[in-house]
Design an enzyme around this catalytic site. Structure first.
Site, PDB file in Angstrom:
ATOM      1  N   GLY A   1      -2.354  15.403  26.801  1.00  0.00           N
ATOM      2  CA  GLY A   1      -2.998  16.670  27.178  1.00  0.00           C
ATOM      3  C   GLY A   1      -4.273  16.837  26.375  1.00  0.00           C
ATOM      4  N   ARG A   2      -4.690  18.078  26.211  1.00  0.00           N
ATOM      5  CA  ARG A   2      -5.953  18.342  25.523  1.00  0.00           C
ATOM      6  C   ARG A   2      -5.971  17.797  24.092  1.00  0.00           C
ATOM      7  NH1 ARG A   2      -5.066  23.089  28.646  1.00  0.00           N
ATOM      8  NH2 ARG A   2      -3.362  23.399  27.206  1.00  0.00           N
ATOM      9  N   ILE A   3      -4.910  18.071  23.340  1.00  0.00           N
ATOM     10  CA  ILE A   3      -4.930  17.666  21.928  1.00  0.00           C
ATOM     11  C   ILE A   3      -4.790  16.151  21.814  1.00  0.00           C
ATOM     12  CG2 ILE A   3      -3.823  17.934  19.666  1.00  0.00           C
ATOM     13  CD1 ILE A   3      -3.013  20.812  20.592  1.00  0.00           C
TER      14      ILE A   3
ATOM     15  N   ARG B   1       5.482  20.176  17.578  1.00  0.00           N
ATOM     16  CA  ARG B   1       6.554  21.085  17.200  1.00  0.00           C
ATOM     17  C   ARG B   1       7.653  20.270  16.528  1.00  0.00           C
ATOM     18  NH1 ARG B   1       3.505  24.593  17.714  1.00  0.00           N
ATOM     19  NH2 ARG B   1       3.610  26.482  18.978  1.00  0.00           N
TER      20      ARG B   1
ATOM     21  N   GLU C   1      11.468  25.592  10.682  1.00  0.00           N
ATOM     22  CA  GLU C   1      10.422  26.231   9.895  1.00  0.00           C
ATOM     23  C   GLU C   1      10.824  27.633   9.476  1.00  0.00           C
ATOM     24  OE1 GLU C   1       6.762  24.186  12.206  1.00  0.00           O
ATOM     25  OE2 GLU C   1       6.375  26.222  11.526  1.00  0.00           O
TER      26      GLU C   1
ATOM     27  N   HIS D   1       2.251  23.834   8.591  1.00  0.00           N
ATOM     28  CA  HIS D   1       1.859  24.282   9.950  1.00  0.00           C
ATOM     29  C   HIS D   1       0.453  24.902   9.964  1.00  0.00           C
ATOM     30  CE1 HIS D   1       3.605  25.574  14.114  1.00  0.00           C
ATOM     31  NE2 HIS D   1       2.335  25.223  14.201  1.00  0.00           N
TER      32      HIS D   1
ATOM     33  N   GLY E   1      -2.222  23.296  11.669  1.00  0.00           N
ATOM     34  CA  GLY E   1      -3.018  22.592  12.697  1.00  0.00           C
ATOM     35  C   GLY E   1      -4.191  23.407  13.217  1.00  0.00           C
TER      36      GLY E   1
END
Ligand code: GLV
Ligand code: GLV
Length: 326
Positions: A158-160, A240, A269, A287, A289
């Site tokens: 996908g985008r990332i 995730r 988390e 976390h 990002g």
């Protein structure tokens, strides 16, 4: 005089760039403390509000939604929305929105930061320096993995995932990807090859996760998959925590089935599985990002605009369940 503006709850202070878009339009209730809103308070407040702007740390589940008598929109301040029971929201005609796009580059950058740090043992090096244990340069001292010319395996194009591949050009990497869909841009521009999971994990030197969390992707990286990886492999997760069986990963790192890992997300988390933080061959990030000033400002603006659009009876720019409108 009683306000006629719609009531909206913001579960934690987000950048002012977003709040400013809401102040004149909504009767805003912002949870004032810089921590996760207590569940009990959220349950208490939800029946009264028409809009909810929430974070990935809040579980927007059946229990909560069943009390949300006036709720029209759940605007998640994140691209991922596994914290929300979207099916339950859709059933009630509640729009769910997210903030894609604006955190792509920041997250791809952090992915590379972890990849480089894990490959070159930067966390270990930093600890050695701080503990004043550095005894001088050595020919066999703290040797890591080369990156140039190696194979990058992306789970999720996908985008990332795409932005991570784009950054690999300088390292002249071969690119493999695992996704349901063919990504012709990745194939044409970066000579990336679409392969199955088993092929990817047994052939890639660097494996990076960019899939959403779902029932299908839960523990996608488990003991069986970790055992197939090269002994020199480096695993990166900025997606995730639930995609990786963290207990199996601790075992894999401990017993050196793979060389190293870099993690920004965790299964439970903010807790971290027993043993993980004692390992030298893992780089751990809390976390972060999307944690750049620019990305968080842009996320705030998009989350606010999504919320506002629905409360004004318009279609928001980034609905997760557009079927609510049909
Ligand atoms: C962060 O993890 C996000 O999904 O935006
Ligand atoms: C994930 O949803 C992405 O932005 O790639």
């Amino acid at each position: 005089m009683k306000s006629t503006r719609p009531k909206a709850l913001v579960t934690r202070k987000i950048p002012e760039a977003g709040l400013a878009l809401l102040r004149d339009k909504c009767d805003l209730d912002i949870y004032p403390e810089d921590r996760v809103i207590p569940r009990k308070l959220l349950l208490e407040k939800i029946p009264r509000v028409e809009g909810l702007l929430c974070l990935l740390s809040e579980s927007i589940d059946e229990e909560l939604l069943s009390r949300a008598e006036n709720l029209k929109v759940v605007s998640n301040y994140a691209v991922g929305y596994d914290n929300i029971d979207v099916t339950a929201a859709t059933r009630r005609g509640i729009v769910v929105t997210n903030t894609p796009g604006v955190l792509t580059e920041a997250t791809a950058d952090l992915t590379w930061a972890l990849l480089l740090a894990a490959a070159r043992r930067l966390g270990e090096g930093d600890r050695i320096m701080r503990q004043q244990k550095f005894e001088g340069w050595g020919p066999l001292y703290l040797l890591g993995q080369d990156i140039t010319g190696k194979t990058l395996g992306i789970l999720g194009a996908g985008r990332i995932g795409r932005a991570v591949v784009e950054r690999s050009v300088g390292w002249k990497m071969n690119v493999l990807y695992f996704d349901n869909k063919l990504n012709s841009e990745l194939e044409l521009k970066y000579s990336a090859k679409k392969v199955n999971l088993d092929f990817l994990v047994s052939n890639a030197d660097f494996i990076s996760i960019h899939l959403p969390a779902s029932r299908e992707t839960h523990h996608l990286i488990n003991e069986r998959i970790l055992k197939q990886m090269k002994k020199s492999a480096v695993l990166i997760n900025t997606a995730r925590g639930s995609l990786v069986d963290e207990k199996a990963l601790v075992k894999a790192l401990n017993e050196k089935w793979i060389a190293a890992a870099g993690l920004d997300v965790f299964e439970n988390e903010p807790s971290v599985t027993e043993g993980l933080s004692r390992l030298e061959n893992v780089v751990l990030a809390p976390h972060i990002g999307s944690a750049t000033i620019q990305a968080r400002d842009d996320m705030a603006k998009i989350a606010a605009a999504n919320l506002r659009a629905v409360l004004e009876g318009k279609q928001p720019a980034y609905p997760v369940n557009p079927e609510v409108f049909s």
